[in-house]
Every structure is written in structure tokens, then in C-alpha cells.
Write an enzyme that holds these catalytic residues in place. Structure first.
Site, PDB file in Angstrom:
ATOM      1  N   VAL A  41     -35.422 -43.326  29.455  1.00  0.00           N
ATOM      2  CA  VAL A  41     -36.777 -43.197  29.973  1.00  0.00           C
ATOM      3  C   VAL A  41     -37.129 -44.356  30.904  1.00  0.00           C
ATOM      4  CG1 VAL A  41     -37.857 -44.447  28.046  1.00  0.00           C
ATOM      5  CG2 VAL A  41     -39.167 -42.676  29.249  1.00  0.00           C
ATOM      6  N   LYS A  42     -36.423 -45.464  30.760  1.00  0.00           N
ATOM      7  CA  LYS A  42     -36.734 -46.659  31.552  1.00  0.00           C
ATOM      8  C   LYS A  42     -36.267 -46.560  33.002  1.00  0.00           C
ATOM      9  CE  LYS A  42     -38.557 -48.979  28.101  1.00  0.00           C
ATOM     10  NZ  LYS A  42     -39.969 -49.395  28.068  1.00  0.00           N
ATOM     11  N   ASP A  43     -35.485 -45.527  33.316  1.00  0.00           N
ATOM     12  CA  ASP A  43     -35.141 -45.309  34.729  1.00  0.00           C
ATOM     13  C   ASP A  43     -36.405 -45.175  35.569  1.00  0.00           C
ATOM     14  OD1 ASP A  43     -32.569 -45.160  33.810  1.00  0.00           O
ATOM     15  OD2 ASP A  43     -32.298 -43.030  34.245  1.00  0.00           O
ATOM     16  N   GLY A  46     -37.940 -48.531  36.187  1.00  0.00           N
ATOM     17  CA  GLY A  46     -37.070 -49.327  37.041  1.00  0.00           C
ATOM     18  C   GLY A  46     -37.282 -48.974  38.504  1.00  0.00           C
TER      19      GLY A  46
END
Length: 468
Positions: A41-43, A46
Site C-alpha cells: 500500500v505504501k507504493d 512513495g
């Protein structure tokens, strides 16, 4: 052609799949964020944080992206940095899985590993280390996910609209972990706005996390919740976390989270990470309390392939006391008397003076007990059992007394500056014969028995021999 110009176009846009639930409960759908390009989910943040920094003139060609991360945000930043031609320097705590660290390096990032169990004010803390690196590196930019508005902004712009569209606006409850708070705050805010406040937002939180009222001690599910070191002077919560968005917080224990993620892999073919197991455990409770007219969506942040050496490793789980072992065999936990199982683990506060520690150790010898104890940060409350990461050292009467007598250590010195190696630890479910065979290779008089990652008692070799 049905193609994309770069990997950045593959961030987000993740599918949802229905999870099996008992008949009569609400429908439960999982949003599979681990199918994003970088694996979590952190894509989304980022990409969003870097592109916002570019728009703000904070990132220029040849710049260095710096961040403190438990791994997933680092992977998202490293992937985007690689695609855009930036250098990445990422600071991670030492409890980060080997797979995550390998992933960061695979994207070409420089990885700096620092101890995770340090107070907020300690210069070696991962956040302070990242800030120092950014300050000392010309042309660098500190992403600062915990306080960067582009973090929840990414989810307001992408995750929330995707869920609303995928459910045709039928979603009634969102369940998400709370780490930096960006996912639940941005996604939850959008769903509340678009539904006129009808969607309820539920935060899944480790039972020990301070977000849901825990004491802040370390736990074993990575990348979620909020730990507060007992020596931290001021506990500051991330600005990315908007508490007003969250209607309810559901605390989930480590064992429940870890066994849930293993069950998901073995029974529903979904191999997910620890925070996803925690989120599903909470979502199952939510769905069970609702009728079939409700629709619950749970966000699964990352893949279990990042944790094969931990959460899917029986030996790792058994050593920490998360598996109960063989019912027909004598186990390490059987060596702990029933009368002591509910008592606090004998323990020396590392902020005690040497003189105070010697008093405790001499009293143990007078009682006929081994004069050796684990030591670590001060527990919060008299009944608290420290977790394995807190058992960072040990104290021995013979060694400490000799150092004082020889003038090497002052009686008013703090124990933390004179710790010996940590005591060995064994999971309560480990076979007693295997424990003894391993222990015979060491000189330690005493070992700690762990259950669900917490110390529940001290045992000697003779205690184990009596079981065989």
C-alpha cells in the site's frame, strides 16, 4: 497496445476479493494492496510524496531521497526513486525482516540499520538518524511520511475513490491498520465525504499500541501501531493520523494476527503480511457483529512473501511462544510452575543503580534461586511482562559484585551501562528434550520462557531435566 510507459503507472489500481465469512455476517472484501507494483500500500505514498516534492521544488535531478521506514514505505520510495533517477538512503529498525531489507537493496537503495528499541530522544533512533543523514547530505529531501500531508493525500486521491467505485458505493465499513495513519485517514476521509458520513471507519491496532490504549511496549507485527519506549520523554503522534476520521479502534493481539494470516494462506490462498493478518482479524470481528445488509472492506497492506523467515517460519514462531507445540511431549513451558505463570517475570530495570540490582540478586540467592536476572527498559506497571525485544541484557550477582569490589563499577552507576548478554530464551511450546540439547551448548544458568512473545518465567537446566 495495452502497455504502460513506466512502472509508476502500475502503482495502485489494486483488485478486491471476497473473503469467506460465517453465514449471516456482513460481506467482507479485501483490497489486495500487495498487488501494487512495489508490493504494498505504501507504493501510493512513495509516488505521491515524491511527485508533490517535485512540484514544490524540494526534489531536483540527482537529489537523494531519505526516509526512516519499517520497510514498505522504503520500498515504495526506492522503486519510485529508481524509476525517476534519484538516489535513496533508507534507515530501518533492526527488527525489519530480512526480506524487506533485501527488497530495498534490490531497488538500489542504501540501507542503514539501527536499533529499534531506543527512546525518541536518542540520537541513534531511526528517525533521528534519518534526519541527520538528510541534514548532512547535500541536495537531499527527507520524505517524513509521519507528518507529510501527501501521505493521507495519496489515499484520498486514489485508494478511497477506488474502493467506492469497486463497491458501487455500497461499502458501509472500512477496516484498516493505523501506522503512520495515512492510509486510514486519507481513505476514510474520502469515503466519509462521498457517503455523507455514512461509512464507518474502524482502525485495527496491535493490543500493545498506544493508539488503542495499550502501554506502548514492543510487539511482533511490523509496520503498524505505535510503540512508546518507556524512556521517551514526549510521545508525539504522527500528523498524518487524523483521529477524527476513525470511529472505532479494535485492539488485536499478536497471536490472533499471526495465526489469522497463516490461516488466510492455508484456507483462502492469500499470503499476506502481519499487518494484513491483524486487519483481517479485526475485520472479521466487525463483520460478525453486522448483518448481511452491510459491506465491510479491509485493506491488506503487503504480501507474506516479505515475512517468510518470520511469520511463516514455524521455528521462529515456536521460539517466541506463538505456537503451542506437541501436546504429547514435555515442553519448556511445563517447567514453569503454575503458581508463577500469572506472576510478573523477575526482572531488573536497566535504570536501576548497580547497588539496587545487587540487593535484588542477593535476595534471590538467599531464597535459593539463581542470582541471575534479565534486564531491560522499565516495564509500565507492576504486572507487565516484558516482551522478548525488551530483554536486551542480563545481570549476574557474581559478575556485578566482582566488578564493584575491584573498583571497576561504582555502586551508583546505572545497570544499563553494565549489562551482560541477554539470557537465552525458549518458547513455551518447544520440546523439553530439544531445549535441553541446545542449552547444554551454553554456559547460562537460567533461561527465559516465552509465551506469545512475553516472558512468563525463568527456568534452570534442572527444571527441564525433571520433565524428561
Amino acid at each position: 497496445m495495452d502497455v504502460h510507459e513506466s512502472v509508476l503507472e502500475l502503482v495502485g489500481g489494486t483488485p478486491m476479493v471476497r473473503l469467506r465469512t460465517p453465514e449471516g455476517s456482513a460481506a467482507l472484501y479485501a483490497k489486495l494492496e500487495y498487488l501494487s507494483a512495489g508490493g504494498s500500500v505504501k507504493d501510493r505514498i512513495g509516488l505521491h510524496m515524491i511527485e508533490q516534492a517535485e512540484r514544490d521544488g524540494l526534489l531536483r535531478p540527482g537529489a537523494t531521497v531519505v526516509e526512516a521506514t519499517s520497510g514498505n514505505t522504503g520500498a515504495g520510495l526506492a522503486m519510485v526513486a529508481a524509476a525517476k533517477g534519484y538516489r535513496a538512503v533508507l534507515v530501518v529498525p533492526d527488527k525489519t525482516s530480512a526480506e524487506k531489507i533485501a527488497t530495498l537493496r534490490g531497488f538500489g537503495a542504501e540501507v542503514v540499520v539501527r536499533p529499534g528499541g531506543l527512546p525518541a530522544e536518542d540520537p541513534g533512533n531511526v528517525f533521528n538518524t534519518a534526519a541527520r543523514i538528510a541534514e548532512q547530505t547535500p541536495g537531499s529531501w527527507l520524505a517524513g511520511q509521519y507528518d507529510n500531508p501527501a501521505n493521507p493525500g495519496a489515499h484520498y486521491a486514489t485508494t478511497g475513490p477506488e474502493i467506492w467505485r469497486q463497491t458501487d458505493g455500497r461499502i458501509t465499513h472500512l477496516v484498516s491498520c493505523v501506522g503512520t495513519g495515512g492510509t486510514i485517514s486519507g481513505t476514510g476521509r474520502y469515503l466519509k465525504d462521498v457517503s455523507g458520513g455514512a461509512v464507518k471507519v474502524v482502525g485495527a491496532d496491535p493490543a500493545a499500541s498506544v493508539y488503542s490504549g495499550g502501554d506502548g511496549r514492543p510487539y511482533f507485527v511490523e509496520a503498524t501501531g505505535h510503540v512508546c519506549h518507556p524512556e521517551t520523554i514526549e510521545d508525539v503522534w504522527p500528523e498524518s493520523y487524523d483521529q477524527d476520521v476513525v470511529d472505532e479502534l479494535v485492539p488485536v493481539g499478536d497471536r490472533d494476527a499471526l495465526l489469522t494470516l497463516r490461516q488466510l494462506a492455508r484456507e483462502q490462498g492469500l499470503m499476506v503480511g502481519g499487518s494484513a493478518g491483524l486487519a483481517v482479524a479485526a475485520a472479521q470481528r466487525v463483520a460478525a457483529g453486522l448483518g448481511p445488509e452491510s459491506l465491510v472492506v479491509v485493506i491488506l497492506p503487503d504480501s507474506g512473501r516479505q515475512y517468510l523467515s518470520k511469520y511463516f517460519n514455524d521455528a521462529w514462531l515456536l521460539r517466541l511462544g506463538f505456537l503451542d507445540g506437541e501436546d504429547d511431549a514435555a515442553r519448556a513451558g511445563d517447567a514453569v510452575p503454575d503458581s508463577l505463570r500469572d506472576a510478573p517475570l523477575p526482572y531488573v530495570n536497566r535504570l536501576s543503580t548497580v547497588a539496587e540490582a545487587l540487593t535484588v540478586l542477593r535476595a534471590r540467592r538467599d531464597l535459593g534461586l539463581p542470582p541471575v536476572l534479565p534486564a531491560g527498559p522499565c516495564p509500565v506497571g507492576p504486572d507487565r511482562r516484558p516482551t522478548a525485544p525488551e530483554l536486551a541484557g542480563s545481570v549476574s550477582l557474581d559478575m556485578l559484585a566482582a566488578a564493584v569490589e575491584q573498583g571497576e563499577v561504582a555502586p551508583d552507576a546505572l545497570v544499563r551501562d553494565h549489562l551482560a548478554a541477554p539470557l537465552p530464551h525458549f518458547g513455551a511450546g518447544e520440546r523439553a528434550d530439544a531445549v535441553l540439547a541446545e542449552w547444554e551448548q551454553r554456559d547460562d544458568e537460567v533461561a527465559v520462557v516465552l509465551y506469545d512473545g512475553h516472558g512468563i518465567g525463568l527456568i534452570t537446566r534442572d527444571d527441564v531435566r525433571k520433565l524428561l
